[in-house]
Motif scaffolding. Structure first.
Motif, PDB file in Angstrom:
ATOM      1  N   ARG A 167     -81.793 -36.010  -0.087  1.00  0.00           N
ATOM      2  CA  ARG A 167     -80.380 -36.034   0.329  1.00  0.00           C
ATOM      3  C   ARG A 167     -80.235 -36.560   1.756  1.00  0.00           C
ATOM      4  NH1 ARG A 167     -76.284 -36.936   1.721  1.00  0.00           N
ATOM      5  NH2 ARG A 167     -74.323 -35.767   1.712  1.00  0.00           N
ATOM      6  N   LEU A 168     -81.160 -36.217   2.631  1.00  0.00           N
ATOM      7  CA  LEU A 168     -81.041 -36.601   4.029  1.00  0.00           C
ATOM      8  C   LEU A 168     -81.377 -38.065   4.274  1.00  0.00           C
ATOM      9  CD1 LEU A 168     -82.602 -33.484   5.808  1.00  0.00           C
ATOM     10  CD2 LEU A 168     -80.186 -34.093   5.645  1.00  0.00           C
ATOM     11  N   PHE A 169     -82.313 -38.608   3.504  1.00  0.00           N
ATOM     12  CA  PHE A 169     -82.821 -39.940   3.825  1.00  0.00           C
ATOM     13  C   PHE A 169     -82.180 -41.069   3.028  1.00  0.00           C
ATOM     14  CE2 PHE A 169     -86.273 -37.360   5.555  1.00  0.00           C
ATOM     15  CZ  PHE A 169     -86.431 -37.966   6.796  1.00  0.00           C
ATOM     16  N   ILE A 170     -81.821 -40.834   1.765  1.00  0.00           N
ATOM     17  CA  ILE A 170     -81.274 -41.946   0.976  1.00  0.00           C
ATOM     18  C   ILE A 170     -79.748 -42.002   1.045  1.00  0.00           C
ATOM     19  CG2 ILE A 170     -81.101 -42.970  -1.321  1.00  0.00           C
ATOM     20  CD1 ILE A 170     -83.930 -42.187  -1.854  1.00  0.00           C
ATOM     21  N   PRO A 171     -79.014 -40.987   0.596  1.00  0.00           N
ATOM     22  CA  PRO A 171     -77.550 -41.097   0.712  1.00  0.00           C
ATOM     23  C   PRO A 171     -77.077 -41.238   2.154  1.00  0.00           C
ATOM     24  CG  PRO A 171     -78.157 -39.331  -0.789  1.00  0.00           C
ATOM     25  CD  PRO A 171     -79.410 -39.754  -0.091  1.00  0.00           C
ATOM     26  N   ALA A 172     -77.747 -40.565   3.083  1.00  0.00           N
ATOM     27  CA  ALA A 172     -77.304 -40.620   4.480  1.00  0.00           C
ATOM     28  C   ALA A 172     -77.417 -42.021   5.070  1.00  0.00           C
ATOM     29  CB  ALA A 172     -78.120 -39.634   5.316  1.00  0.00           C
ATOM     30  N   THR A 173     -78.354 -42.812   4.551  1.00  0.00           N
ATOM     31  CA  THR A 173     -78.546 -44.159   5.088  1.00  0.00           C
ATOM     32  C   THR A 173     -77.895 -45.233   4.221  1.00  0.00           C
ATOM     33  OG1 THR A 173     -80.688 -44.324   3.947  1.00  0.00           O
ATOM     34  CG2 THR A 173     -80.706 -43.525   6.222  1.00  0.00           C
ATOM     35  N   GLN A 174     -77.888 -45.053   2.897  1.00  0.00           N
ATOM     36  CA  GLN A 174     -77.344 -46.067   2.000  1.00  0.00           C
ATOM     37  C   GLN A 174     -75.919 -45.771   1.540  1.00  0.00           C
ATOM     38  OE1 GLN A 174     -79.970 -47.332  -1.165  1.00  0.00           O
ATOM     39  NE2 GLN A 174     -81.809 -46.805  -0.003  1.00  0.00           N
ATOM     40  N   ASP A 175     -75.487 -44.547   1.711  1.00  0.00           N
ATOM     41  CA  ASP A 175     -74.137 -44.167   1.281  1.00  0.00           C
ATOM     42  C   ASP A 175     -73.529 -43.202   2.297  1.00  0.00           C
ATOM     43  OD1 ASP A 175     -71.888 -44.016  -0.280  1.00  0.00           O
ATOM     44  OD2 ASP A 175     -72.717 -42.538  -1.672  1.00  0.00           O
ATOM     45  N   PRO A 176     -73.493 -43.603   3.576  1.00  0.00           N
ATOM     46  CA  PRO A 176     -73.028 -42.678   4.621  1.00  0.00           C
ATOM     47  C   PRO A 176     -71.567 -42.296   4.437  1.00  0.00           C
ATOM     48  CG  PRO A 176     -73.187 -44.909   5.478  1.00  0.00           C
ATOM     49  CD  PRO A 176     -73.815 -44.931   4.119  1.00  0.00           C
ATOM     50  N   GLY A 177     -71.304 -41.032   4.699  1.00  0.00           N
ATOM     51  CA  GLY A 177     -69.920 -40.563   4.637  1.00  0.00           C
ATOM     52  C   GLY A 177     -69.510 -39.978   3.304  1.00  0.00           C
ATOM     53  N   TYR A 178     -70.271 -40.264   2.225  1.00  0.00           N
ATOM     54  CA  TYR A 178     -69.862 -39.714   0.929  1.00  0.00           C
ATOM     55  C   TYR A 178     -70.427 -38.312   0.742  1.00  0.00           C
ATOM     56  CZ  TYR A 178     -69.296 -38.806  -4.002  1.00  0.00           C
ATOM     57  OH  TYR A 178     -68.948 -38.220  -5.184  1.00  0.00           O
ATOM     58  N   GLN A 179     -69.606 -37.430   0.226  1.00  0.00           N
ATOM     59  CA  GLN A 179     -70.015 -36.068  -0.079  1.00  0.00           C
ATOM     60  C   GLN A 179     -69.461 -35.683  -1.439  1.00  0.00           C
ATOM     61  OE1 GLN A 179     -72.012 -33.847   1.786  1.00  0.00           O
ATOM     62  NE2 GLN A 179     -71.941 -32.740  -0.152  1.00  0.00           N
ATOM     63  N   THR A 180     -70.326 -35.268  -2.343  1.00  0.00           N
ATOM     64  CA  THR A 180     -69.867 -34.850  -3.663  1.00  0.00           C
ATOM     65  C   THR A 180     -68.849 -33.725  -3.523  1.00  0.00           C
ATOM     66  OG1 THR A 180     -72.016 -35.390  -4.631  1.00  0.00           O
ATOM     67  CG2 THR A 180     -70.581 -33.956  -5.910  1.00  0.00           C
ATOM     68  N   PRO A 181     -67.701 -33.834  -4.198  1.00  0.00           N
ATOM     69  CA  PRO A 181     -66.695 -32.768  -4.117  1.00  0.00           C
ATOM     70  C   PRO A 181     -67.272 -31.407  -4.492  1.00  0.00           C
ATOM     71  CG  PRO A 181     -65.794 -34.698  -5.214  1.00  0.00           C
ATOM     72  CD  PRO A 181     -67.252 -34.951  -5.041  1.00  0.00           C
ATOM     73  N   LEU A 182     -66.793 -30.379  -3.811  1.00  0.00           N
ATOM     74  CA  LEU A 182     -67.311 -29.033  -4.044  1.00  0.00           C
ATOM     75  C   LEU A 182     -67.139 -28.619  -5.503  1.00  0.00           C
ATOM     76  CD1 LEU A 182     -68.481 -26.384  -2.999  1.00  0.00           C
ATOM     77  CD2 LEU A 182     -66.149 -25.694  -2.361  1.00  0.00           C
ATOM     78  N   SER A 183     -66.025 -29.001  -6.115  1.00  0.00           N
ATOM     79  CA  SER A 183     -65.796 -28.644  -7.522  1.00  0.00           C
ATOM     80  C   SER A 183     -66.864 -29.243  -8.422  1.00  0.00           C
ATOM     81  CB  SER A 183     -64.412 -29.115  -7.965  1.00  0.00           C
ATOM     82  OG  SER A 183     -64.283 -30.527  -7.813  1.00  0.00           O
ATOM     83  N   VAL A 184     -67.291 -30.474  -8.112  1.00  0.00           N
ATOM     84  CA  VAL A 184     -68.333 -31.125  -8.908  1.00  0.00           C
ATOM     85  C   VAL A 184     -69.677 -30.445  -8.685  1.00  0.00           C
ATOM     86  CG1 VAL A 184     -69.585 -33.280  -9.285  1.00  0.00           C
ATOM     87  CG2 VAL A 184     -67.120 -33.330  -8.920  1.00  0.00           C
ATOM     88  N   VAL A 185     -69.965 -30.090  -7.443  1.00  0.00           N
ATOM     89  CA  VAL A 185     -71.214 -29.380  -7.146  1.00  0.00           C
ATOM     90  C   VAL A 185     -71.279 -28.067  -7.926  1.00  0.00           C
ATOM     91  CG1 VAL A 185     -72.555 -28.213  -5.346  1.00  0.00           C
ATOM     92  CG2 VAL A 185     -71.466 -30.418  -4.868  1.00  0.00           C
ATOM     93  N   LEU A 186     -70.183 -27.327  -7.929  1.00  0.00           N
ATOM     94  CA  LEU A 186     -70.152 -26.067  -8.671  1.00  0.00           C
ATOM     95  C   LEU A 186     -70.325 -26.301 -10.166  1.00  0.00           C
ATOM     96  CD1 LEU A 186     -67.245 -24.222  -6.798  1.00  0.00           C
ATOM     97  CD2 LEU A 186     -69.712 -23.819  -6.596  1.00  0.00           C
ATOM     98  N   ALA A 187     -69.702 -27.364 -10.685  1.00  0.00           N
ATOM     99  CA  ALA A 187     -69.851 -27.676 -12.109  1.00  0.00           C
ATOM    100  C   ALA A 187     -71.295 -28.022 -12.445  1.00  0.00           C
ATOM    101  CB  ALA A 187     -68.923 -28.832 -12.484  1.00  0.00           C
ATOM    102  N   ILE A 188     -71.943 -28.774 -11.570  1.00  0.00           N
ATOM    103  CA  ILE A 188     -73.350 -29.125 -11.793  1.00  0.00           C
ATOM    104  C   ILE A 188     -74.217 -27.878 -11.759  1.00  0.00           C
ATOM    105  CG2 ILE A 188     -75.333 -30.327 -10.795  1.00  0.00           C
ATOM    106  CD1 ILE A 188     -73.425 -32.547  -9.927  1.00  0.00           C
ATOM    107  N   LEU A 189     -73.965 -26.975 -10.817  1.00  0.00           N
ATOM    108  CA  LEU A 189     -74.746 -25.734 -10.724  1.00  0.00           C
ATOM    109  C   LEU A 189     -74.546 -24.867 -11.970  1.00  0.00           C
ATOM    110  CD1 LEU A 189     -74.211 -24.806  -6.971  1.00  0.00           C
ATOM    111  CD2 LEU A 189     -76.290 -25.705  -8.034  1.00  0.00           C
ATOM    112  N   ILE A 190     -73.329 -24.824 -12.478  1.00  0.00           N
ATOM    113  CA  ILE A 190     -73.073 -24.059 -13.709  1.00  0.00           C
ATOM    114  C   ILE A 190     -73.822 -24.690 -14.882  1.00  0.00           C
ATOM    115  CG2 ILE A 190     -71.294 -23.452 -15.397  1.00  0.00           C
ATOM    116  CD1 ILE A 190     -69.343 -23.173 -13.026  1.00  0.00           C
ATOM    117  N   ALA A 191     -73.796 -26.030 -14.961  1.00  0.00           N
ATOM    118  CA  ALA A 191     -74.508 -26.724 -16.036  1.00  0.00           C
ATOM    119  C   ALA A 191     -76.005 -26.477 -15.950  1.00  0.00           C
ATOM    120  CB  ALA A 191     -74.210 -28.221 -15.979  1.00  0.00           C
ATOM    121  N   ILE A 192     -76.555 -26.511 -14.733  1.00  0.00           N
ATOM    122  CA  ILE A 192     -77.988 -26.257 -14.549  1.00  0.00           C
ATOM    123  C   ILE A 192     -78.334 -24.838 -14.994  1.00  0.00           C
ATOM    124  CG2 ILE A 192     -79.769 -25.917 -12.794  1.00  0.00           C
ATOM    125  CD1 ILE A 192     -78.526 -28.265 -11.258  1.00  0.00           C
ATOM    126  N   THR A 193     -77.500 -23.872 -14.636  1.00  0.00           N
ATOM    127  CA  THR A 193     -77.742 -22.486 -15.036  1.00  0.00           C
ATOM    128  C   THR A 193     -77.727 -22.344 -16.552  1.00  0.00           C
ATOM    129  OG1 THR A 193     -76.718 -21.681 -12.988  1.00  0.00           O
ATOM    130  CG2 THR A 193     -76.933 -20.115 -14.809  1.00  0.00           C
TER     131      THR A 193
END
Length: 356
Positions: A167-193
């Protein structure tokens, strides 16, 4: 690996098998594919060991400890993909990274074509094939843990560190400024669980229906089918031009709503290949040699795809394309040689304990 009751870690474990899997995962996933079209990947390989190697080892150990088999490991491949691309790279939703948003339609903010390609890719080449090869190399530890509890905890911590570094080395350098929406992060965590519950609680006690009786195919047929399936799946979904200087600007096949057709065909190819392996591996004549040819066919077919498409991927810059072709040929020769040595090492043609 087979479904069984939960297994406790042996006192000795098998560090050699564990380290072998740690190396096999990034080599299978990246070195033999991305390392062809992007030679700089070889410089990043040690860093990828942390995420790929520790991550796949940790998932394999969980499956074994909970008594799961290949169905559980298949679901764990989905977990791995969500963690890497959803939480690490953020490429599942990023409108910029890898130009993934231009591969095909975005639905609810998700890059659907990219997601489908990576689900198939990581499940097979990052998880299933490395674990299969480790099982073949260390047959006495099939279905048994490689690590003791301390080693399992270390693998888990290393995997988390690997995702953070990604997360620190690739998105930060190739896609600076983008952050996955919190709702999507929570959905991904629920799917993983949910997937973890299915893999570790539901599937270990599930007895799949017996596959229809059939005839064991020749090993060459197995390899060809695996290679063609891998190349066609990738060719339908992954646009040419993955090197950083030649990013794709559109889908691999079709445009607009028509992209749904290659997506459906690719999914059908993956499902058909999985069904064939399920049927073939249930026949009386299926052996460990068949597993080797299956893995080898998929690996070589995938690398051959990178070699054949290298000129177009490099905008016909024959210097870069020639380097990619040379690296790819060397990789194919090396894989064929090593897999043939493994095939020779296995003496008995009888079916062993690697079952689906």
């Amino acid at each position: 690996m087979s479904n069984r009751s939960p297994v406790a870690a042996p006192a000795d474990g098998n560090r050699k098998a564990a380290w072998t899997l740690v190396v096999l995962a990034p080599v299978s996933a990246e070195a033999t594919f991305s390392g062809v079209t992007m030679p700089a990947m070889w410089l990043l390989l040690p860093a990828l060991v942390v995420m790929y190697g520790a991550g796949v080892l940790f998932l394999r150990e969980l499956v074994v400890r909970f008594g799961g088999g290949w169905p559980s490991l298949l679901v764990m491949g989905l977990v791995y993909e969500l963690v890497e691309d959803g939480l690490g790279l953020q490429a599942l939703t990023s409108p910029n990274l890898y130009h993934a948003a231009e591969w095909g339609p975005r639905i609810l903010g998700f890059n659907t074509v990219y997601w489908e390609s990576q689900i198939g890719y990581h499940t097979v080449f990052s998880v299933l094939i490395p674990v299969l090869l480790a099982d073949l190399l260390f047959p006495s530890h099939r279905g048994r843990p490689y690590l003791r509890r301390g080693g399992l905890a270390t693998a888990a911590v290393a995997a988390v560190i690997g995702v953070v570094l990604l997360r620190l080395f690739i998105p930060a350098t190739q896609d600076p400024g983008y952050q996955t929406p919190l709702s999507v992060v929570l959905a991904i965590l629920i799917a993983i669980t949910a997937l973890l519950v299915i893999a570790l609680r539901v599937l270990p006690g599930w007895n799949p229906p017996a596959a229809p009786a059939g005839r064991t195919p020749h090993r060459v047929v197995v390899a060809v089918v695996a290679g063609v399936a891998a190349a066609c799946f990738l060719g339908l979904l992954m646009p040419l031009g993955l090197p950083p200087d030649h990013l794709p600007d559109g889908p691999a096949v079709g445009s607009g709503g028509w992209v749904a057709i290659p997506m459906i065909v690719a999914a059908a190819i993956a499902a058909t290949a999985g069904w064939l392996v399920y049927r073939w591996s249930a026949t009386a004549g299926w052996s460990d040699q068949h597993w080797i040819w299956l893995a080898g066919g998929a690996l070589i077919g995938r690398t051959l795809f990178a070699v054949v498409t290298a000129p177009a991927a490099n905008d016909y810059d024959w210097g870069s394309a020639g380097l990619a072709i040379a690296i790819g040929i060397v990789m194919i020769a090396a894989m064929a040689y090593l897999l043939s040595r493994l095939n020779q090492r296995i003496q008995s043609p009888q079916k062993r304990s690697v079952t689906t």
